[in-house]
Design an enzyme around this catalytic site. Structure first.
Site, PDB file in Angstrom:
ATOM      1  N   CYS A  50     -35.228  -0.235  39.781  1.00 59.85           N
ATOM      2  CA  CYS A  50     -34.805   0.348  38.506  1.00 59.85           C
ATOM      3  C   CYS A  50     -33.379   0.892  38.584  1.00 59.85           C
ATOM      4  O   CYS A  50     -32.702   1.020  37.559  1.00 59.85           O
ATOM      5  CB  CYS A  50     -35.769   1.452  38.074  1.00 59.85           C
ATOM      6  SG  CYS A  50     -35.939   2.789  39.278  1.00 59.85           S
ATOM      7  N   SER A 109     -29.005   6.592  47.374  1.00 57.75           N
ATOM      8  CA  SER A 109     -30.015   6.687  46.319  1.00 57.75           C
ATOM      9  C   SER A 109     -29.605   7.688  45.247  1.00 57.75           C
ATOM     10  O   SER A 109     -28.784   8.577  45.487  1.00 57.75           O
ATOM     11  CB  SER A 109     -31.364   7.106  46.914  1.00 57.75           C
ATOM     12  OG  SER A 109     -31.844   6.131  47.808  1.00 57.75           O
ATOM     13  N   GLY A 115     -37.179   8.222  49.871  1.00 55.90           N
ATOM     14  CA  GLY A 115     -37.626   7.250  50.863  1.00 55.90           C
ATOM     15  C   GLY A 115     -38.170   5.947  50.324  1.00 55.90           C
ATOM     16  O   GLY A 115     -38.378   5.007  51.081  1.00 55.90           O
ATOM     17  N   GLN A 116     -38.386   5.835  49.013  1.00 50.19           N
ATOM     18  CA  GLN A 116     -38.992   4.632  48.437  1.00 50.19           C
ATOM     19  C   GLN A 116     -38.105   3.401  48.598  1.00 50.19           C
ATOM     20  O   GLN A 116     -38.590   2.276  48.686  1.00 50.19           O
ATOM     21  CB  GLN A 116     -39.275   4.867  46.948  1.00 50.19           C
ATOM     22  CG  GLN A 116     -40.098   3.769  46.301  1.00 50.19           C
ATOM     23  CD  GLN A 116     -40.371   4.067  44.833  1.00 50.19           C
ATOM     24  OE1 GLN A 116     -39.863   5.043  44.277  1.00 50.19           O
ATOM     25  NE2 GLN A 116     -41.171   3.239  44.197  1.00 50.19           N
ATOM     26  N   GLY A 189     -53.571  19.141  32.125  1.00 49.19           N
ATOM     27  CA  GLY A 189     -52.584  18.164  31.657  1.00 49.19           C
ATOM     28  C   GLY A 189     -52.521  16.969  32.589  1.00 49.19           C
ATOM     29  O   GLY A 189     -52.163  17.121  33.759  1.00 49.19           O
ATOM     30  N   GLU A 192     -47.609  12.337  32.975  1.00 48.40           N
ATOM     31  CA  GLU A 192     -46.896  11.836  34.158  1.00 48.40           C
ATOM     32  C   GLU A 192     -46.657  12.939  35.187  1.00 48.40           C
ATOM     33  O   GLU A 192     -46.902  12.750  36.381  1.00 48.40           O
ATOM     34  CB  GLU A 192     -45.558  11.221  33.734  1.00 48.40           C
ATOM     35  CG  GLU A 192     -44.789  10.607  34.889  1.00 48.40           C
ATOM     36  CD  GLU A 192     -43.475   9.982  34.445  1.00 48.40           C
ATOM     37  OE1 GLU A 192     -42.675   9.617  35.325  1.00 48.40           O
ATOM     38  OE2 GLU A 192     -43.241   9.873  33.219  1.00 48.40           O
TER      39      GLU A 192
END
Length: 426
Positions: A50, A109, A115-116, A189, A192
């Site tokens: 992304c 990043s 770390g992804q 809740g 996300e």
């Protein structure tokens, strides 16, 4: 022999441009396969996430340069009406390697130390390997990048400390309670933010997680995903507040869903056993006066952002160590590239001298005994080794730029009258 890279990322282009250039896995496979099968590249790989779409290419034709690759992917994505060449970055030679090392180690990043990205680079290499577009150069480059990332993770603290609100909340709860496996958690809740917080809690061994949400089916879906299968109706969760050691709120509301009077009643039922309330709502979900109650630890987004800022500051302090690791690996990779470039000349040089040696020994093969011939072979091998030591050492020695490699290769080939080498690795 060159590896070049072009691409768009969060530093060079806004999200609407990155979206236009992004490749799905199917498109990724098709794109790199087309590049190599057409002869435009001898090797090709694309990292597409992304936040970035980056091409790593070993050109197969002289005209394939950075501008050519930019135009190629813009055409492939039919994005000429939106994407311009200035949205891209360019990298060459060791600059390409340095960039991939920085990407893989997470210092390039959007969130420092995230770390992804390493997994995403590994996916890109897997795709290229599966379709056969990762050859000797990209394979070595990627495995060196993986080595860099591993060293950064083990030798530095770049990836330590929470840098997201949901993870910071869980990290704070763990610091206060130490062992989350013994604590009962209520998540209010299941959007996300709440989902991320619940998953982080689960990853820290919290297993007694109860979920409530205005839309009960959403709470049930998250509970099933976590394997807790524990849900409270939204209309009645307040009757159970006293049962929980940790309460996480993450709902969209203009009014407080928990106030001081309600929490005081809950604390009385708990006999003042400590409670952590992590308010992840914006606007806030919990009346700030709740934080004044005895043994009630209330933390909102601002408090958590303070933790995040401190963690980011600690991560930034690790950058010199990370860059030192990258420099170290870059030297090794550059030396390997240089060795690869001069290898045909070294092989040709050794072959020529071995051929001369064997021709000369052949003249004496029937004039001396077998034992004497063996001694002569041993002696000439030692002489050849000493004669060739300096030329080979000079060929392997590091150079300031890749442009200097052909000049020293040509010098050796001219001095020793070697035939032109195979151009595939030049």
């Amino acid at each position: 022999m060159n590896i070049i890279s072009v691409g768009v990322n969060h530093k060079t282009a806004p999200i609407e441009i990155r979206e236009r250039i992004a490749l799905s896995e199917v498109q990724n496979k098709e794109f790199v396969t087309d590049l190599v099968s057409s002869g435009l590249a001898s090797e090709a790989m694309v990292v597409s996430t992304c936040n970035r779409t980056e091409l790593y290419v070993v050109p197969g034709m002289p005209e394939v340069n950075c501008d050519y690759l930019k135009d190629y992917i813009i055409s492939y994505k039919d994005a000429r009406n939106a994407v311009r060449p200035e949205h891209f970055f360019n990298r060459f030679y060791c600059g390409t390697a340095r960039h991939l090392f920085e990407v893989s180690s997470a210092i390039d990043s959007l969130v420092l130390g995230e770390g992804q990205i390493l997994g995403q680079v590994k996916d890109a290499y897997r795709i290229a390997a599966e379709v056969g577009t990762a050859g000797i150069l990209l394979t070595r480059l990627c495995h060196t990048a993986f080595s860099v990332a591993k060293k950064v993770k083990t030798r530095t603290k770049l990836m330590e400390g929470a840098v997201s609100v949901s993870y910071a909340a869980v990290e704070l709860a763990q610091k206060i309670f130490s062992n989350l496996s013994m604590k009962k958690v209520l998540l209010i809740g299941a959007g996300e933010t709440g989902e991320l917080a619940a998953k982080h809690m689960y990853a820290k061994n919290a297993r007694n997680i109860v979920i409530t949400n205005r839309t009960q089916s959403k709470a049930e879906a998250l509970a099933e995903e976590l394997g807790t299968n524990r849900v409270l109706p939204y209309e009645s969760y307040k009757e159970h507040l006293h049962e929980f050691d940790i309460i996480i709120t993450a709902v969209s509301t203009k009014e407080y869903i928990l106030n001081a009077a309600e929490m005081q009643q809950s604390m009385a039922k708990r006999r003042l056993k400590p409670v952590i309330i992590l308010d992840l709502g914006l606007p806030r979900n919990v009346d700030p006066e709740v934080g004044a109650l005895q043994n009630m630890f209330l933390k909102d987004i601002d408090a958590l952002k303070h933790i995040i800022d401190k963690n980011l500051e600690r991560r930034r302090a690790e950058l010199p160590k990370v860059k030192s690791i990258i420099d170290e690996e870059l030297i090794g990779f550059g030396q390997w590239i240089n060795t690869l470039k001069v290898r045909p000349t070294i092989v040709d040089l050794q072959s020529k001298f071995i051929e001369i040696k064997e021709k000369e020994l052949e003249r004496y093969r029937h004039k001396v005994s077998e034992e004497e011939l063996k001694r002569m072979e041993h002696l000439t091998d030692r002489i050849l080794k000493k004669i060739l030591h300096h030329p080979i050492k000079m060929l392997k020695a590091p150079v300031d730029t890749a442009d200097n490699i052909p000049s020293k290769v040509n010098l050796v080939r001219n001095i020793f009258d070697l035939e032109e080498p195979n151009q595939s690795l030049q």
